[in-house]
Design an enzyme around this catalytic site. Structure first.
Site, mmCIF file in Angstrom:
data_model
loop_
_atom_site.group_PDB
_atom_site.id
_atom_site.type_symbol
_atom_site.label_atom_id
_atom_site.label_comp_id
_atom_site.label_asym_id
_atom_site.label_seq_id
_atom_site.Cartn_x
_atom_site.Cartn_y
_atom_site.Cartn_z
ATOM 1 N N LYS A 29 0.836 -1.198 0.000
ATOM 2 C CA LYS A 29 0.000 0.000 0.000
ATOM 3 C C LYS A 29 0.880 1.261 0.000
ATOM 4 C CE LYS A 29 -3.681 -2.321 2.619
ATOM 5 N NZ LYS A 29 -4.448 -2.248 3.882
ATOM 6 N N TYR A 69 -12.103 -2.920 -2.583
ATOM 7 C CA TYR A 69 -12.606 -2.964 -1.208
ATOM 8 C C TYR A 69 -14.139 -2.973 -1.128
ATOM 9 C CZ TYR A 69 -7.949 -2.345 0.844
ATOM 10 O OH TYR A 69 -6.642 -2.530 1.253
ATOM 11 N N ASN A 134 -1.450 -0.119 7.588
ATOM 12 C CA ASN A 134 -0.885 -1.457 7.830
ATOM 13 C C ASN A 134 -0.105 -2.013 6.634
ATOM 14 O OD1 ASN A 134 -3.047 -2.105 6.231
ATOM 15 N ND2 ASN A 134 -4.071 -3.439 7.712
ATOM 16 N N HIS A 137 -1.498 -5.454 1.582
ATOM 17 C CA HIS A 137 -2.740 -6.196 1.372
ATOM 18 C C HIS A 137 -2.417 -7.595 0.871
ATOM 19 C CE1 HIS A 137 -6.708 -7.340 -0.069
ATOM 20 N NE2 HIS A 137 -6.069 -7.806 -1.128
ATOM 21 N N GLU A 148 -9.322 -10.352 -7.254
ATOM 22 C CA GLU A 148 -8.335 -9.267 -7.171
ATOM 23 C C GLU A 148 -7.290 -9.354 -8.284
ATOM 24 O OE1 GLU A 148 -7.076 -9.672 -3.098
ATOM 25 O OE2 GLU A 148 -9.048 -9.021 -2.358
HETATM 26 P P1 ADP Z 1 -7.211 -7.130 5.606
HETATM 27 O O1 ADP Z 1 -6.483 -6.017 4.874
HETATM 28 O O2 ADP Z 1 -6.333 -7.725 6.688
HETATM 29 O O3 ADP Z 1 -7.796 -8.167 4.685
HETATM 30 P P2 ADP Z 1 -9.900 -6.012 5.983
HETATM 31 O O4 ADP Z 1 -10.307 -6.603 4.667
HETATM 32 O O5 ADP Z 1 -10.799 -6.222 7.167
HETATM 33 O O6 ADP Z 1 -8.436 -6.482 6.421
HETATM 34 O O7 ADP Z 1 -9.739 -4.436 5.818
HETATM 35 C C1 ADP Z 1 -9.120 -3.916 4.677
HETATM 36 C C2 ADP Z 1 -8.279 -2.739 5.073
HETATM 37 O O8 ADP Z 1 -9.112 -1.702 5.574
HETATM 38 C C3 ADP Z 1 -7.276 -2.987 6.195
HETATM 39 O O9 ADP Z 1 -6.095 -3.605 5.763
HETATM 40 C C4 ADP Z 1 -7.038 -1.578 6.677
HETATM 41 O O10 ADP Z 1 -6.145 -0.889 5.802
HETATM 42 C C5 ADP Z 1 -8.407 -0.958 6.543
HETATM 43 N N1 ADP Z 1 -9.117 -1.039 7.811
HETATM 44 C C6 ADP Z 1 -9.722 -2.105 8.369
HETATM 45 N N2 ADP Z 1 -10.263 -1.812 9.545
HETATM 46 C C7 ADP Z 1 -10.004 -0.503 9.766
HETATM 47 C C8 ADP Z 1 -10.323 0.414 10.815
HETATM 48 N N3 ADP Z 1 -10.984 0.027 11.879
HETATM 49 N N4 ADP Z 1 -9.886 1.676 10.678
HETATM 50 C C9 ADP Z 1 -9.203 2.086 9.599
HETATM 51 N N5 ADP Z 1 -8.876 1.268 8.571
HETATM 52 C C10 ADP Z 1 -9.276 -0.003 8.649
#
Ligand code: ADP
Length: 171
Positions: A29, A69, A134, A137, A148
């Site tokens: 990211k 997303y 974080n 992805h 994807e």
């Molecule tokens: P992952 O990326 O681990 O598959 P998710 O699909 O649940 O997790 O969420 C996608 C992305 O959305 C996360 O990697 C993060 O960047 C963002 N995200 C998820 N939860 C939150 C939150 N509570 N606040 C801000 N960003 C979030």
């Protein structure tokens, strides 16, 4: 790319589940790119024995980020997430990695969505602390990987090549 052997249309974009041809979509990211972690992330997948079959750098369009997303569109952080992915302050590095159990192992290598819950030794556990930043992805299922990879790559952007090391990795 002007030379090479590309996958034909009969091959599903996410490869063949449960085989060394399984594929996943991994993206560094914008925060991971900004923090100069692209090499570190590629290094971990390469060192594990996975094969890189697709690689591109781009600022995704809003439409692409929203499709990527789509499952999260009702979440309060959705708008901010799409803004962050698409604002162009840094690009995204999208990758397709191939190998045995790569979808599940990729998720294990990433760590938990919330970096504060990620084990040390995982990418998120080692390099970040905020759920909103974080850095990486990874597809969370075969269905997500298929969706994807198809969304981010054209079939002719995926290279069909043999890893010379494969028998040392997969036997
Ligand atoms: P992952 O990326 O681990 O598959 P998710 O699909 O649940 O997790 O969420 C996608 C992305 O959305 C996360 O990697 C993060 O960047 C963002 N995200 C998820 N939860 C939150 C939150 N509570 N606040 C801000 N960003 C979030």
């Amino acid at each position: 790319l002007t030379q090479g052997v590309y996958l034909d249309n009969r091959t599903p974009s996410a490869g063949i589940k449960g085989t060394p041809q399984e594929r996943t979509f991994i993206a560094v990211k914008p925060d991971g790119v900004q923090r100069a972690l692209v090499g570190e992330i590629i290094k971990r997948f390469e060192a594990r024995g996975y094969k890189l079959v697709g690689l591109k750098m781009l600022v995704p369009s809003k439409a692409l980020a929203e499709k990527h997303y789509a499952d999260l569109r009702t979440k309060p952080f959705f708008k901010g997430l799409v803004e962050y992915m698409t604002n162009g302050k840094a690009p995204v590095v999208g990758m397709v990695w191939e190998g045995q159990d790569v979808i599940r192992q990729g998720r294990r290598m990433l760590g938990a969505t919330n970096p504060l819950e990620s084990d040390a030794g995982t990418i998120r556990g080692d390099f970040c602390i905020s759920i909103g930043r974080n850095i990486i992805h990874g597809s969370d299922s075969y269905e997500s990987a298929l969706k994807e990879i198809t969304l981010w790559f054209n079939e002719n952007e995926l290279a069909d090549w043999q890893l010379a090391n494969t028998e040392w990795i997969n036997s």
